[in-house]
Every structure is written in C-alpha cells, then in structure tokens.
Scaffold this motif. Structure first.
Motif, PDB file in Angstrom:
ATOM      1  N   LYS A  15      72.770  35.711  22.769  1.00 25.21           N
ATOM      2  CA  LYS A  15      72.838  37.157  22.973  1.00 25.21           C
ATOM      3  C   LYS A  15      71.557  37.842  22.503  1.00 25.21           C
ATOM      4  CE  LYS A  15      76.594  39.465  22.629  1.00 25.21           C
ATOM      5  NZ  LYS A  15      77.814  40.165  22.152  1.00 25.21           N
ATOM      6  N   GLN A  16      70.996  37.333  21.395  1.00 25.69           N
ATOM      7  CA  GLN A  16      69.776  37.946  20.877  1.00 25.69           C
ATOM      8  C   GLN A  16      68.610  37.749  21.845  1.00 25.69           C
ATOM      9  OE1 GLN A  16      66.913  36.260  19.421  1.00 25.69           O
ATOM     10  NE2 GLN A  16      65.975  38.010  18.404  1.00 25.69           N
ATOM     11  N   GLU A  17      68.513  36.561  22.457  1.00 24.28           N
ATOM     12  CA  GLU A  17      67.437  36.304  23.412  1.00 24.28           C
ATOM     13  C   GLU A  17      67.562  37.180  24.652  1.00 24.28           C
ATOM     14  OE1 GLU A  17      67.707  32.112  24.088  1.00 24.28           O
ATOM     15  OE2 GLU A  17      66.231  31.636  22.541  1.00 24.28           O
ATOM     16  N   MET A  18      68.791  37.551  25.021  1.00 27.20           N
ATOM     17  CA  MET A  18      69.023  38.387  26.201  1.00 27.20           C
ATOM     18  C   MET A  18      69.057  39.876  25.864  1.00 27.20           C
ATOM     19  SD  MET A  18      69.143  36.266  28.676  1.00 27.20           S
ATOM     20  CE  MET A  18      69.787  37.304  29.983  1.00 27.20           C
ATOM     21  N   GLY A  19      68.901  40.218  24.581  1.00 28.51           N
ATOM     22  CA  GLY A  19      68.925  41.615  24.177  1.00 28.51           C
ATOM     23  C   GLY A  19      70.298  42.250  24.277  1.00 28.51           C
ATOM     24  N   LEU A  20      71.353  41.469  24.083  1.00 26.51           N
ATOM     25  CA  LEU A  20      72.721  41.957  24.256  1.00 26.51           C
ATOM     26  C   LEU A  20      73.485  42.071  22.944  1.00 26.51           C
ATOM     27  CD1 LEU A  20      73.718  39.833  27.403  1.00 26.51           C
ATOM     28  CD2 LEU A  20      72.915  42.208  27.343  1.00 26.51           C
ATOM     29  N   THR A  21      72.816  41.856  21.827  1.00 24.73           N
ATOM     30  CA  THR A  21      73.517  41.893  20.546  1.00 24.73           C
ATOM     31  C   THR A  21      73.789  43.325  20.100  1.00 24.73           C
ATOM     32  OG1 THR A  21      71.337  41.641  19.520  1.00 24.73           O
ATOM     33  CG2 THR A  21      72.717  39.680  19.650  1.00 24.73           C
ATOM     34  N   SER A  22      74.924  43.509  19.443  1.00 27.92           N
ATOM     35  CA  SER A  22      75.262  44.802  18.860  1.00 27.92           C
ATOM     36  C   SER A  22      74.528  44.963  17.535  1.00 27.92           C
ATOM     37  CB  SER A  22      76.771  44.892  18.633  1.00 27.92           C
ATOM     38  OG  SER A  22      77.178  43.925  17.668  1.00 27.92           O
ATOM     39  N   ASP A  23      74.608  46.160  16.945  1.00 27.94           N
ATOM     40  CA  ASP A  23      73.962  46.386  15.651  1.00 27.94           C
ATOM     41  C   ASP A  23      74.527  45.450  14.590  1.00 27.94           C
ATOM     42  OD1 ASP A  23      72.422  48.351  16.769  1.00 27.94           O
ATOM     43  OD2 ASP A  23      73.704  50.009  16.097  1.00 27.94           O
ATOM     44  N   GLU A  24      75.844  45.254  14.620  1.00 22.77           N
ATOM     45  CA  GLU A  24      76.470  44.363  13.644  1.00 22.77           C
ATOM     46  C   GLU A  24      76.020  42.924  13.850  1.00 22.77           C
ATOM     47  OE1 GLU A  24      80.932  43.002  12.096  1.00 22.77           O
ATOM     48  OE2 GLU A  24      80.701  44.585  13.605  1.00 22.77           O
ATOM     49  N   GLU A  25      75.924  42.498  15.114  1.00 25.77           N
ATOM     50  CA  GLU A  25      75.474  41.136  15.396  1.00 25.77           C
ATOM     51  C   GLU A  25      74.009  40.954  15.039  1.00 25.77           C
ATOM     52  OE1 GLU A  25      78.348  39.739  19.077  1.00 25.77           O
ATOM     53  OE2 GLU A  25      76.650  41.064  19.474  1.00 25.77           O
ATOM     54  N   ASN A  26      73.205  41.993  15.244  1.00 31.38           N
ATOM     55  CA  ASN A  26      71.803  41.917  14.828  1.00 31.38           C
ATOM     56  C   ASN A  26      71.693  41.727  13.328  1.00 31.38           C
ATOM     57  OD1 ASN A  26      70.395  42.098  17.268  1.00 31.38           O
ATOM     58  ND2 ASN A  26      70.606  44.323  17.333  1.00 31.38           N
ATOM     59  N   LEU A  27      72.590  42.386  12.580  1.00 32.51           N
ATOM     60  CA  LEU A  27      72.595  42.228  11.131  1.00 32.51           C
ATOM     61  C   LEU A  27      72.978  40.805  10.756  1.00 32.51           C
ATOM     62  CD1 LEU A  27      72.306  43.477   8.334  1.00 32.51           C
ATOM     63  CD2 LEU A  27      74.703  44.184   8.470  1.00 32.51           C
ATOM     64  N   ASP A  28      73.993  40.252  11.449  1.00 31.46           N
ATOM     65  CA  ASP A  28      74.382  38.862  11.192  1.00 31.46           C
ATOM     66  C   ASP A  28      73.228  37.925  11.488  1.00 31.46           C
ATOM     67  OD1 ASP A  28      76.903  39.614  10.443  1.00 31.46           O
ATOM     68  OD2 ASP A  28      77.810  39.257  12.406  1.00 31.46           O
ATOM     69  N   TRP A  29      72.540  38.169  12.620  1.00 27.29           N
ATOM     70  CA  TRP A  29      71.415  37.309  12.994  1.00 27.29           C
ATOM     71  C   TRP A  29      70.265  37.480  12.014  1.00 27.29           C
ATOM     72  CZ3 TRP A  29      70.828  33.148  15.639  1.00 27.29           C
ATOM     73  CH2 TRP A  29      69.554  32.729  16.000  1.00 27.29           C
ATOM     74  N   LYS A  30      70.064  38.731  11.533  1.00 22.86           N
ATOM     75  CA  LYS A  30      68.997  38.989  10.571  1.00 22.86           C
ATOM     76  C   LYS A  30      69.249  38.211   9.286  1.00 22.86           C
ATOM     77  CE  LYS A  30      65.351  41.033   8.900  1.00 22.86           C
ATOM     78  NZ  LYS A  30      65.388  40.423   7.576  1.00 22.86           N
ATOM     79  N   ARG A  31      70.513  38.178   8.851  1.00 28.52           N
ATOM     80  CA  ARG A  31      70.826  37.407   7.648  1.00 28.52           C
ATOM     81  C   ARG A  31      70.517  35.934   7.865  1.00 28.52           C
ATOM     82  NH1 ARG A  31      76.577  40.471   7.133  1.00 28.52           N
ATOM     83  NH2 ARG A  31      75.893  42.278   5.910  1.00 28.52           N
ATOM     84  N   SER A  32      70.880  35.436   9.048  1.00 25.12           N
ATOM     85  CA  SER A  32      70.585  34.044   9.373  1.00 25.12           C
ATOM     86  C   SER A  32      69.086  33.821   9.448  1.00 25.12           C
ATOM     87  CB  SER A  32      71.247  33.668  10.705  1.00 25.12           C
ATOM     88  OG  SER A  32      70.895  32.360  11.082  1.00 25.12           O
ATOM     89  N   GLU A  33      68.351  34.797  10.051  1.00 27.21           N
ATOM     90  CA  GLU A  33      66.899  34.674  10.180  1.00 27.21           C
ATOM     91  C   GLU A  33      66.224  34.707   8.820  1.00 27.21           C
ATOM     92  OE1 GLU A  33      64.630  37.950  11.849  1.00 27.21           O
ATOM     93  OE2 GLU A  33      63.695  36.540  13.239  1.00 27.21           O
TER      94      GLU A  33
END
Length: 285
Positions: A212-230
């Motif tokens: 979803k992140q590669e396709m630009g489809l992540t929500s703000d909450e999912e971006n936060l989850d991905w940011k924590r992972s990143e």
C-alpha cells in the motif's frame, strides 16, 4: 532497463535472470560506506568501468549484480559518497566474465548452494543506477525487500517444524502411549504454534503495508505503523552500514530535520531525543 526488469520478473525458466549484490570490501564489514574503495571511471552515457576488490560477493553464478562504488573525480580519486551500479556478470555473446576475476570461493556455513566469493573488478563495465553519492539510499530498498523475504522464509520454516513435531508426537511412544497424550508436551507445541502464527501475521502485515505504501494508498494510521517499522529498519541500517552510510541514506532520502529517538534507552522507560540537523551532526544513534 525494461529487458532486465522483464527477465527478473518472468516465470519463464529459459529467459529469467538471477541477481547478486556485491557490497562488502576488506575494510568495510558493517561500515559499508566507510570501507568501500571501489572506484568507477566514466566512459560516457552513464556507463562506467569499476576497479576494486569485493570481499564478500553473493550469488557469483547469477546473471547480473548490484554493487557500490565511488565515481572518480578529475584526479582519479573516488568521491565521498557511494553510487549504485548495475552490471552483467558475463558477456551474453561470448559468455566470458565481464572483466571480473574470481579470486576464491568462501567456505561458509549457510546457503552453501549460493556461491559467495572474493572478486577483483578490473575494468568491469557497469551502468549507473542511482544519483551520484546516493547509492546507499538506493540499495536500502533492496535490503528492505530481502528482509521481508527472510521474514516470510523464517515464518514458513517455523510452520514446517511444527508440522513435523506434531506428526512425530503421534508416532513417538513413551511409557506405553504416544507423547501427544501428555499435556506438558502438547503445551510446548501449542506455545510454538502461537509464536509461528504471530510471526506469519507480522510478516504479512509488513507485506500489506509495503504494498500500500508503494502505491500511495496508506492511511495516516498505516503510515504511522509503517514509520515505526521503518524506524526499526533505520537503526538496523546504522548497524549494517556504519555512521557514514547511515548519514548518506538520511541525506539522500530527505529525512534530516526530523525528530529521532535513540535506539539505546538510558533507563527502563527513558529515551534520549534530539533534533537531527540538516548535516546530521546532532543525530542521536
């Protein structure tokens, strides 16, 4: 690069390519950026000749490889930042090595079916793939994908081991009955099963978020989850590339100026915080 992309993604066994990555040099170890001495000499049109000694080069029987080097300046010295290059290991017509000398194979414990070797690049023809000096940032994407592959493989092996253990529990007898009849043994298998399912869910949640992140489809909450992972990946990148490589990645990816948490807690619930300066001088590691 369309032909290369097609060959890397095709399911046709007659045309597909495999790829290696050659980064580590004698002085490198974890500090890839600080220890890389390979120099790239331009021959025009984003084409270069590479000169250097790669100490730990994976998949030397592959068709292509990604590697890092420093583009030579007017005096022939390598620049400070690393650049990412793509090369074909053999000439497709003659099948001769692309000015690569295989010095020796490594005698290693793991993945012995994938040959790893010391290589001398002596005028190896390569294509520049990243902006000059931003090779660490470019190759970090590959590291992210390979880590997800490793996570999925690990979760799969966990499931396989539990399947074997369950079957064995039905066949192995102790004190006249199968060990599957003993609660303490089944409790052990149950705990292993929970861990395996958790590993599977965590791995594929990362796959979902990455897609979803590669396709630009992540929500703000999912971006936060991905940011924590990143963030966790960044600290791993620091361990992998050393401070200079970490700085190269942060500058290239525009991440300076953010607020970072130290990877090392001061106390049980106490973490250092610092504003990262534009040049990375105040970055907390």
């Amino acid at each position: 690069y369309e032909d290369i992309y097609h060959r890397l993604t095709t399911r046709d066994a007659n045309t597909f390519y495999t790829s290696g990555q050659w980064m580590t040099e004698k002085g490198g170890g974890s500090d890839v950026a600080g220890g890389t001495e390979t120099v790239a000499v331009s021959i025009g049109r984003d084409m270069f000749k590479l000169y250097g000694y790669k100490w730990f080069s994976s998949a030397t029987d592959a068709d292509i490889a990604l590697t890092l080097g420093r583009i030579a300046d007017e005096e022939g010295n390598g620049t400070r930042g690393l650049t990412l290059f793509f090369l074909k290991i053999r000439d497709e017509a003659t099948k001769r090595l692309n000015e690569i000398d295989m010095i020796r194979l490594k005698d290693k414990l793991g993945t012995r079916q994938v040959p790893t070797a010391e290589l001398l690049l002596d005028g190896t023809i390569a294509h520049k793939m990243s902006e000059e000096g931003r090779g660490v940032a470019a190759i970090a994407n590959m590291l992210q994908i390979t880590r997800i592959h490793n996570a999925i493989g690990s979760a799969a092996y966990m499931r396989r081991i539990i399947s074997i253990a369950r079957d064995y529990a039905q066949r192995r007898k102790a004190f006249g009955k199968p060990i599957s009849d003993y609660p303490i043994h089944m409790q052990t298998l149950a705990r292993m099963d929970v861990e395996a399912k958790g590993a599977f869910m965590l791995a594929f949640e990362n796959v979902r978020l990455l897609g979803k992140q590669e396709m630009g489809l992540t929500s703000d909450e999912e971006n936060l989850d991905w940011k924590r992972s990143e963030d966790r990946e960044l600290w791993s990148l620091l361990d992998f590339t050393g401070e200079s490589g970490f700085n190269d990645y942060m500058i290239a990816s525009g991440k300076y100026g953010i607020r970072a948490r130290s990877a090392h807690p001061v106390g049980d619930d106490d973490y250092d915080y610092a504003d990262i300066a534009d040049d990375g001088s105040d970055c907390v590691y």
